[in-house]
Design an enzyme around this catalytic site. Structure first.
Site, PDB file in Angstrom:
ATOM      1  N   GLY A 266      45.483  39.446  43.615  1.00 11.12           N
ATOM      2  CA  GLY A 266      44.538  39.660  44.711  1.00 11.12           C
ATOM      3  C   GLY A 266      43.357  40.538  44.305  1.00 11.12           C
TER       4      GLY A 266
ATOM      5  N   GLU B  23      41.001  38.230  42.687  1.00  6.03           N
ATOM      6  CA  GLU B  23      40.469  37.387  43.766  1.00  6.03           C
ATOM      7  C   GLU B  23      39.398  38.145  44.560  1.00  6.03           C
ATOM      8  OE1 GLU B  23      44.535  36.388  45.135  1.00  6.03           O
ATOM      9  OE2 GLU B  23      43.881  34.314  44.997  1.00  6.03           O
TER      10      GLU B  23
HETATM   11  N1  CO8 Z   1      51.795  46.099  44.323  1.00  8.42           N
HETATM   12  C1  CO8 Z   1      52.450  47.229  44.618  1.00  8.42           C
HETATM   13  N2  CO8 Z   1      52.538  48.269  43.771  1.00  8.42           N
HETATM   14  C2  CO8 Z   1      51.925  48.151  42.568  1.00  8.42           C
HETATM   15  C3  CO8 Z   1      51.219  47.001  42.197  1.00  8.42           C
HETATM   16  C4  CO8 Z   1      51.170  45.928  43.139  1.00  8.42           C
HETATM   17  N3  CO8 Z   1      50.497  44.787  42.915  1.00  8.42           N
HETATM   18  N4  CO8 Z   1      50.741  47.173  40.946  1.00  8.42           N
HETATM   19  C5  CO8 Z   1      51.108  48.398  40.557  1.00  8.42           C
HETATM   20  N5  CO8 Z   1      51.831  48.991  41.532  1.00  8.42           N
HETATM   21  C6  CO8 Z   1      52.442  50.349  41.515  1.00  8.42           C
HETATM   22  C7  CO8 Z   1      53.694  50.359  40.671  1.00  8.42           C
HETATM   23  O1  CO8 Z   1      54.794  49.881  41.419  1.00  8.42           O
HETATM   24  C8  CO8 Z   1      53.797  51.834  40.328  1.00  8.42           C
HETATM   25  O2  CO8 Z   1      54.330  52.513  41.444  1.00  8.42           O
HETATM   26  P1  CO8 Z   1      55.547  53.564  41.259  1.00  8.42           P
HETATM   27  O3  CO8 Z   1      54.971  54.667  40.408  1.00  8.42           O
HETATM   28  O4  CO8 Z   1      55.864  53.987  42.654  1.00  8.42           O
HETATM   29  O5  CO8 Z   1      56.632  52.809  40.577  1.00  8.42           O
HETATM   30  C9  CO8 Z   1      52.334  52.266  40.197  1.00  8.42           C
HETATM   31  O6  CO8 Z   1      51.565  51.265  40.877  1.00  8.42           O
HETATM   32  C10 CO8 Z   1      51.855  52.348  38.751  1.00  8.42           C
HETATM   33  O7  CO8 Z   1      52.130  51.093  38.125  1.00  8.42           O
HETATM   34  P2  CO8 Z   1      52.898  50.961  36.713  1.00  8.42           P
HETATM   35  O8  CO8 Z   1      53.821  52.133  36.518  1.00  8.42           O
HETATM   36  O9  CO8 Z   1      53.485  49.602  36.644  1.00  8.42           O
HETATM   37  O10 CO8 Z   1      51.675  51.114  35.708  1.00  8.42           O
HETATM   38  P3  CO8 Z   1      51.575  50.507  34.231  1.00  8.42           P
HETATM   39  O11 CO8 Z   1      50.370  51.122  33.618  1.00  8.42           O
HETATM   40  O12 CO8 Z   1      52.864  50.620  33.525  1.00  8.42           O
HETATM   41  O13 CO8 Z   1      51.293  48.939  34.453  1.00  8.42           O
HETATM   42  C11 CO8 Z   1      50.256  47.027  35.495  1.00  8.42           C
HETATM   43  C12 CO8 Z   1      50.099  48.504  35.067  1.00  8.42           C
HETATM   44  C13 CO8 Z   1      50.333  46.133  34.264  1.00  8.42           C
HETATM   45  C14 CO8 Z   1      48.986  46.695  36.299  1.00  8.42           C
HETATM   46  C15 CO8 Z   1      51.517  46.859  36.358  1.00  8.42           C
HETATM   47  O14 CO8 Z   1      51.499  47.847  37.387  1.00  8.42           O
HETATM   48  C16 CO8 Z   1      51.664  45.539  37.015  1.00  8.42           C
HETATM   49  O15 CO8 Z   1      52.004  44.566  36.360  1.00  8.42           O
HETATM   50  N6  CO8 Z   1      51.412  45.442  38.348  1.00  8.42           N
HETATM   51  C17 CO8 Z   1      51.593  44.230  39.111  1.00  8.42           C
HETATM   52  C18 CO8 Z   1      50.436  43.307  38.857  1.00  8.42           C
HETATM   53  C19 CO8 Z   1      50.631  42.027  39.625  1.00  8.42           C
HETATM   54  O16 CO8 Z   1      51.564  41.262  39.426  1.00  8.42           O
HETATM   55  N7  CO8 Z   1      49.672  41.759  40.543  1.00  8.42           N
HETATM   56  C20 CO8 Z   1      49.661  40.553  41.322  1.00  8.42           C
HETATM   57  C21 CO8 Z   1      50.359  40.770  42.596  1.00  8.42           C
HETATM   58  S1  CO8 Z   1      50.594  39.267  43.462  1.00  8.42           S
HETATM   59  C22 CO8 Z   1      49.167  39.001  44.236  1.00  8.42           C
HETATM   60  O17 CO8 Z   1      48.206  39.724  44.102  1.00  8.42           O
HETATM   61  C23 CO8 Z   1      49.158  37.832  45.127  1.00  8.42           C
HETATM   62  C24 CO8 Z   1      47.800  37.615  45.769  1.00  8.42           C
HETATM   63  C25 CO8 Z   1      47.842  36.497  46.698  1.00  8.42           C
HETATM   64  C26 CO8 Z   1      48.741  36.825  47.837  1.00  8.42           C
HETATM   65  C27 CO8 Z   1      48.548  35.866  48.906  1.00  8.42           C
HETATM   66  C28 CO8 Z   1      49.682  36.038  49.911  1.00  8.42           C
HETATM   67  C29 CO8 Z   1      51.032  35.719  49.280  1.00  8.42           C
END
Ligand code: CO8
Length: 258
Positions: A111, A114
Site C-alpha cells: 500500500g 500504491e
Molecule cells: N504492517 C504493520 N506493521 C508493520 C508493517 C506493516 N505493513 N511493516 C512493518 N511493520 C512493523 C513491524 O511489525 C515492526 O513492529 P514491531 O517492532 O512491533 O514488531 C516495525 O514495523 C519495524 O519493522 P521490522 O522490525 O520488520 O523492520 P525491518 O527493518 O527488520 O524490516 C521491512 C523492514 C522489510 C519493511 C519489514 O518490516 C516488512 O517486510 N514489512 C512488511 C512489508 C509488507 O509486506 N508490506 C505490504 C503489506 S500488504 C499491503 O500493503 C496490501 C495493500 C493492499 C491492501 C488492500 C486491502 C487488502
C-alpha cells in the site's frame, strides 16, 4: 489535530507527513481516514498549490497497509477494505486538482508503493526500496497497484514485480520509470520543493484541467481525447487564461490565483 499525520504549510506548499515511525508508517484505517481529510483540506485551500507527501524518519515512506489490522479479515471485509481505501484515498489523490508529489524517503511497499503511485509525481531518496510484496502474504495489491504499476512500468515489469514480491532499489525504479528522480536522502525535500516551485509558477486552474485530462485516459468508458478537448475549451473561460496570455503579450510574468 491528527494522531498519525503531521501537516505543515510552507508558503503555497502543504507538506503532509505520515507519522507512525515505529510501524514504519504502515497505513492503518485511522491513518487512511486522516490522510483523506488532510488532502481534502489542502486541496480545498486556496493558499495551497502543491501537496508533498512523505513518511517520518529516514527509513520508510510507508511499509504497506497495516498487516495486523487485516490479518483475520474474511472475503467481504477484504473487499470492503480495498474498495473504501481506493475511493477515500488512492483514487481521491489521483483525482485531486492540486498536484501531489510523493517524496519517497525509504521503504515504499505494498500500500505504500500504491500511495506513491497514485501521487502525480514521485521523487525517491537513494535508500528507497520499492515493491509489491502482497502475494507473499496471500493477497494481491488492493489499492490500485495492479493497474497503476502496469500503467507506469508496462505489463512485463509489473508482472515480474508482483509475481516475485521482490523489492527494487531506487536506481532501478528510476530506470523502470517508476519514479521521476532519485537523489540523496538529505536532498529529497529540497528536490520535491524545487519541482513544486516550478509548478507554482503556473496556472492552478489549467493544471487541474490537465490532471482531469491525463487521468481520463485511464478511466473505463471515458475517452481521454474528448475530455482533453472539453477541458481545453473550458480554459478559455478562466481568469488564468486571460492573465497568462495577456502577461505573455505584455512581456511580464503572469500573476495566477488559485
Ligand atoms: N504492517 C504493520 N506493521 C508493520 C508493517 C506493516 N505493513 N511493516 C512493518 N511493520 C512493523 C513491524 O511489525 C515492526 O513492529 P514491531 O517492532 O512491533 O514488531 C516495525 O514495523 C519495524 O519493522 P521490522 O522490525 O520488520 O523492520 P525491518 O527493518 O527488520 O524490516 C521491512 C523492514 C522489510 C519493511 C519489514 O518490516 C516488512 O517486510 N514489512 C512488511 C512489508 C509488507 O509486506 N508490506 C505490504 C503489506 S500488504 C499491503 O500493503 C496490501 C495493500 C493492499 C491492501 C488492500 C486491502 C487488502
Amino acid at each position: 489535530m491528527y494522531n498519525n499525520v503531521l501537516v505543515e504549510q510552507k508558503g503555497q506548499i502543504n507538506l503532509i507527513t505520515i507519522n507512525r515511525p515505529k510501524q514504519l508508517n504502515a497505513l492503518n484505517k485511522e491513518t487512511i481516514e486522516e490522510l483523506h481529510n488532510a488532502i481534502k483540506t489542502a486541496d480545498e485551500d486556496v493558499n495551497t498549490g502543491v501537496i508533498i507527501l512523505t513518511g517520518s524518519g529516514d527509513k520508510s515512506f510507508v511499509a504497506g497497509a497495516d498487516i495486523k489490522e487485516f490479518a483475520d479479515f474474511n472475503i467481504a471485509q477484504g473487499g470492503e477494505l480495498a474498495l473504501k481505501g481506493q475511493q477515500s484515498l488512492f483514487t481521491f489523490i489521483e483525482n485531486s486538482s492540486t498536484p501531489v508529489i510523493a517524496a519517497v524517503n525509504g521503504f515504499a511497499l505494498g500500500g505504500g508503493l500504491e500511495l506513491a503511485m497514485c501521487s502525480h509525481i514521485r521523487v525517491a531518496s537513494s535508500n528507497a526500496r520499492m515493491g509489491l510484496p502482497e502475494v507473499s502474504l496471500g493477497v494481491i495489491p488492493g489499492y490500485g497497484g495492479t493497474q497503476r504499476l502496469t500503467q507506469l512500468v508496462g505489463r512485463g515489469k509489473a508482472n515480474e514485480m508482483v509475481f516475485t514480491a521482490g523489492m527494487i532499489k531506487a536506481d532501478e525504479a528510476l530506470t523502470w520509470g517508476l519514479v521521476n528522480h532519485v537523489v540523496e536522502l538529505d536532498e529529497l525535500m529540497t528536490t520535491a520543493e524545487a519541482i513544486a516551485a516550478k509548478i507554482l509558477n503556473n496556472s492552478g486552474t489549467a493544471i487541474a484541467s490537465a490532471i482531469r485530462s491525463i487521468n481520463a485516459n485511464y478511466n473505463d468508458g471515458i475517452h481521454g481525447y474528448d475530455v482533453e478537448v472539453e477541458e481545453f475549451g473550458k480554459c478559455f473561460g478562466t481568469a488564468d487564461f486571460k492573465e497568462g496570455s495577456t502577461a505573455f503579450l505584455e512581456k511580464r510574468k503572469p500573476n495566477f490565483r488559485k
